[in-house]
Design an enzyme around this catalytic site. Structure first.
Site, PDB file in Angstrom:
ATOM      1  N   HIS A  15       0.887  -1.386   0.736  1.00  0.00           N
ATOM      2  CA  HIS A  15       0.023   0.114   0.429  1.00  0.00           C
ATOM      3  C   HIS A  15       0.901   1.252  -0.395  1.00  0.00           C
ATOM      4  O   HIS A  15       0.199   2.152   0.121  1.00  0.00           O
ATOM      5  CB  HIS A  15      -1.000   0.067   1.690  1.00  0.00           C
ATOM      6  CG  HIS A  15      -2.580   0.978   0.450  1.00  0.00           C
ATOM      7  ND1 HIS A  15      -3.482  -0.014   1.654  1.00  0.00           N
ATOM      8  CD2 HIS A  15      -2.711   1.528  -0.142  1.00  0.00           C
ATOM      9  CE1 HIS A  15      -4.877   0.986   1.477  1.00  0.00           C
ATOM     10  NE2 HIS A  15      -3.875   2.026   0.150  1.00  0.00           N
ATOM     11  N   ASP A  45     -10.363  -0.434   3.309  1.00  0.00           N
ATOM     12  CA  ASP A  45      -9.031  -1.494   3.834  1.00  0.00           C
ATOM     13  C   ASP A  45      -9.334  -1.224   5.723  1.00  0.00           C
ATOM     14  O   ASP A  45     -10.385  -1.111   6.319  1.00  0.00           O
ATOM     15  CB  ASP A  45      -8.036  -0.389   4.252  1.00  0.00           C
ATOM     16  CG  ASP A  45      -6.585  -0.326   4.540  1.00  0.00           C
ATOM     17  OD1 ASP A  45      -5.873  -2.140   4.958  1.00  0.00           O
ATOM     18  OD2 ASP A  45      -5.369   0.414   3.652  1.00  0.00           O
ATOM     19  N   HIS A  97      -6.846  -1.087   7.532  1.00  0.00           N
ATOM     20  CA  HIS A  97      -5.913  -0.040   8.403  1.00  0.00           C
ATOM     21  C   HIS A  97      -6.426   0.829   7.765  1.00  0.00           C
ATOM     22  O   HIS A  97      -6.267   0.991   6.629  1.00  0.00           O
ATOM     23  CB  HIS A  97      -4.476  -1.000   8.126  1.00  0.00           C
ATOM     24  CG  HIS A  97      -4.659  -2.376   7.891  1.00  0.00           C
ATOM     25  ND1 HIS A  97      -4.735  -3.268   7.369  1.00  0.00           N
ATOM     26  CD2 HIS A  97      -4.319  -3.108   9.539  1.00  0.00           C
ATOM     27  CE1 HIS A  97      -4.107  -4.811   7.832  1.00  0.00           C
ATOM     28  NE2 HIS A  97      -4.062  -4.430   8.857  1.00  0.00           N
ATOM     29  N   ASP A 115      -3.738   3.192   7.686  1.00  0.00           N
ATOM     30  CA  ASP A 115      -2.361   3.517   7.019  1.00  0.00           C
ATOM     31  C   ASP A 115      -2.414   5.053   7.123  1.00  0.00           C
ATOM     32  O   ASP A 115      -1.991   5.943   6.476  1.00  0.00           O
ATOM     33  CB  ASP A 115      -2.289   3.466   5.653  1.00  0.00           C
ATOM     34  CG  ASP A 115      -2.217   2.016   5.383  1.00  0.00           C
ATOM     35  OD1 ASP A 115      -2.173   0.486   5.585  1.00  0.00           O
ATOM     36  OD2 ASP A 115      -3.008   1.456   4.449  1.00  0.00           O
ATOM     37  N   ASP A 171      -6.883  -2.172  -0.443  1.00  0.00           N
ATOM     38  CA  ASP A 171      -6.466  -2.696   0.234  1.00  0.00           C
ATOM     39  C   ASP A 171      -7.461  -4.351   0.536  1.00  0.00           C
ATOM     40  O   ASP A 171      -8.323  -4.040   1.276  1.00  0.00           O
ATOM     41  CB  ASP A 171      -6.086  -2.535   1.533  1.00  0.00           C
ATOM     42  CG  ASP A 171      -5.273  -3.506   1.885  1.00  0.00           C
ATOM     43  OD1 ASP A 171      -4.750  -4.102   1.650  1.00  0.00           O
ATOM     44  OD2 ASP A 171      -4.230  -2.771   2.671  1.00  0.00           O
ATOM     45  N   GLU A 191      -2.027  -4.977  -2.235  1.00  0.00           N
ATOM     46  CA  GLU A 191      -1.766  -5.962  -1.170  1.00  0.00           C
ATOM     47  C   GLU A 191      -2.596  -7.853  -1.308  1.00  0.00           C
ATOM     48  O   GLU A 191      -2.348  -8.036  -0.829  1.00  0.00           O
ATOM     49  CB  GLU A 191      -2.104  -5.254   0.236  1.00  0.00           C
ATOM     50  CG  GLU A 191      -1.683  -4.109   1.212  1.00  0.00           C
ATOM     51  CD  GLU A 191      -0.245  -4.353   1.417  1.00  0.00           C
ATOM     52  OE1 GLU A 191       0.097  -4.905   1.963  1.00  0.00           O
ATOM     53  OE2 GLU A 191       0.168  -3.587   1.145  1.00  0.00           O
TER      54      GLU A 191
END
Length: 298
Positions: free
Chosen positions: A98, A121, A123, A125, A225, A270
């Site tokens: 990513h 996603d 996450h 990030d 992602d 990813e």
């Protein structure tokens, strides 16, 4: 005339698990060109940005992994995307980890006054060198795009920030570090965690996200992602988190974005074929791209 340009970014420098550099090849092998040829008047596959096999390096001052290399390679990606947008084509980037989003957003955002971002996603990030537990830059691209982070990264493309906090919607979050949680609250970033998706349903989450972004943006970038999906549906990712978005919910989300006709650039990242089962995750990525670009059953 609908034109699409595919750019592979086979970069695995933003983290430690090998294999994600083969993501673009896996996605192509899963039939992306054949799938999208029917949905666009012109599809050009521009091949891969040259990444090579560089040696791993840790920046002594910041403890960031492969800092200079990532800055160099994402700058190359940003330039290529800038060319694609200028040519009137829709840029579709295949990752790679990513951290490639640093380059994607640097190349796209200069063409918009108020670029919106859907960050699909598990996450956030949103780490910086100060908050990151690992020093892995693939956990930082959204923070970098907000202008937070190392000068080498935030200044790619020669301007900052690439995106404003009020123009971001994170969907599918279920693994956030302490520093990320604080930043989300401080900046007022809109986040739909798995709690909201379960409680409201994906239809309402997407309706609210679309309405929210349509009001304030002149283009929207989708950064998807594959670890946003549950590992049962997308096992071939580097940082899987249980309890994710289902395959069906993800198709619905992409179909609703297609109907809203608001996505102006996208990346799918990813995909790690080494950790995958019979290329399942790349096949899922291609199927979701089909829905995003208007593929219909009937």
């Amino acid at each position: 005339m609908r034109k699409l340009a595919i750019i592979g970014m086979p970069m695995d420098l933003g983290q430690t698990r090998r294999g994600v550099d083969m993501g673009p090849s896996a996605i192509r092998y899963a039939g992306i060109n054949e799938r999208l040829n029917t949905l666009f008047d012109e599809v050009r596959d521009l091949g891969d940005i040259e990444v090579g096999r560089p040696e791993v390096s840790i920046d002594k001052e910041s403890n960031l992994r492969n800092l200079e290399l990532i800055a160099e390679k994402t700058t190359s990606l940003a330039k290529k995307i800038d060319e694609v947008v200028q040519s009137g084509s829709f840029p579709l980037v295949l990752g790679g980890d990513h951290s490639i989003a640093i380059g994607t957003l640097a190349g796209v955002s200069k063409h918009y006054e108020n670029l919106g971002v859907i960050w699909y996603d598990a996450h956030g990030d949103l780490n910086t060198a100060e908050t990151s537990p690992s020093g892995n830059i693939h956990g930082m691209p959204l923070a970098v795009s907000l202008g937070l982070g190392h000068p080498l990264l935030i200044n790619i493309g020669g301007y900052l920030p690439k995106v404003k906090p009020e123009n971001i919607v994170i969907i599918g979050a279920r693994s956030l570090d302490e520093g990320e949680r604080e930043l989300i609250k401080e900046k007022g970033i809109r986040v739909y965690t798995m709690h909201e998706i379960d409680r409201l349903g994906m239809t309402r989450v997407m309706e609210e996200s679309i309405e929210y972004l349509k009001e304030r943006t002149d283009g929207v970038h989708l950064s998807l992602d594959l670890d946003a999906l549950d590992p049962t549906d997308a096992p071939g990712v580097g940082t899987p988190v249980n309890g994710g978005i289902s395959y069906r919910e993800s198709h619905l989300a992409m179909e609703m974005l297609a109907e809203a006709n608001m996505i102006t650039s996208a990346e799918f990242v990813e995909v790690n074929p080494i950790l995958d089962e019979r290329n399942k995750t790349a096949i899922v990525a291609v199927a979701l791209m089909g829905s995003l670009f208007g593929e219909k059953l009937l």
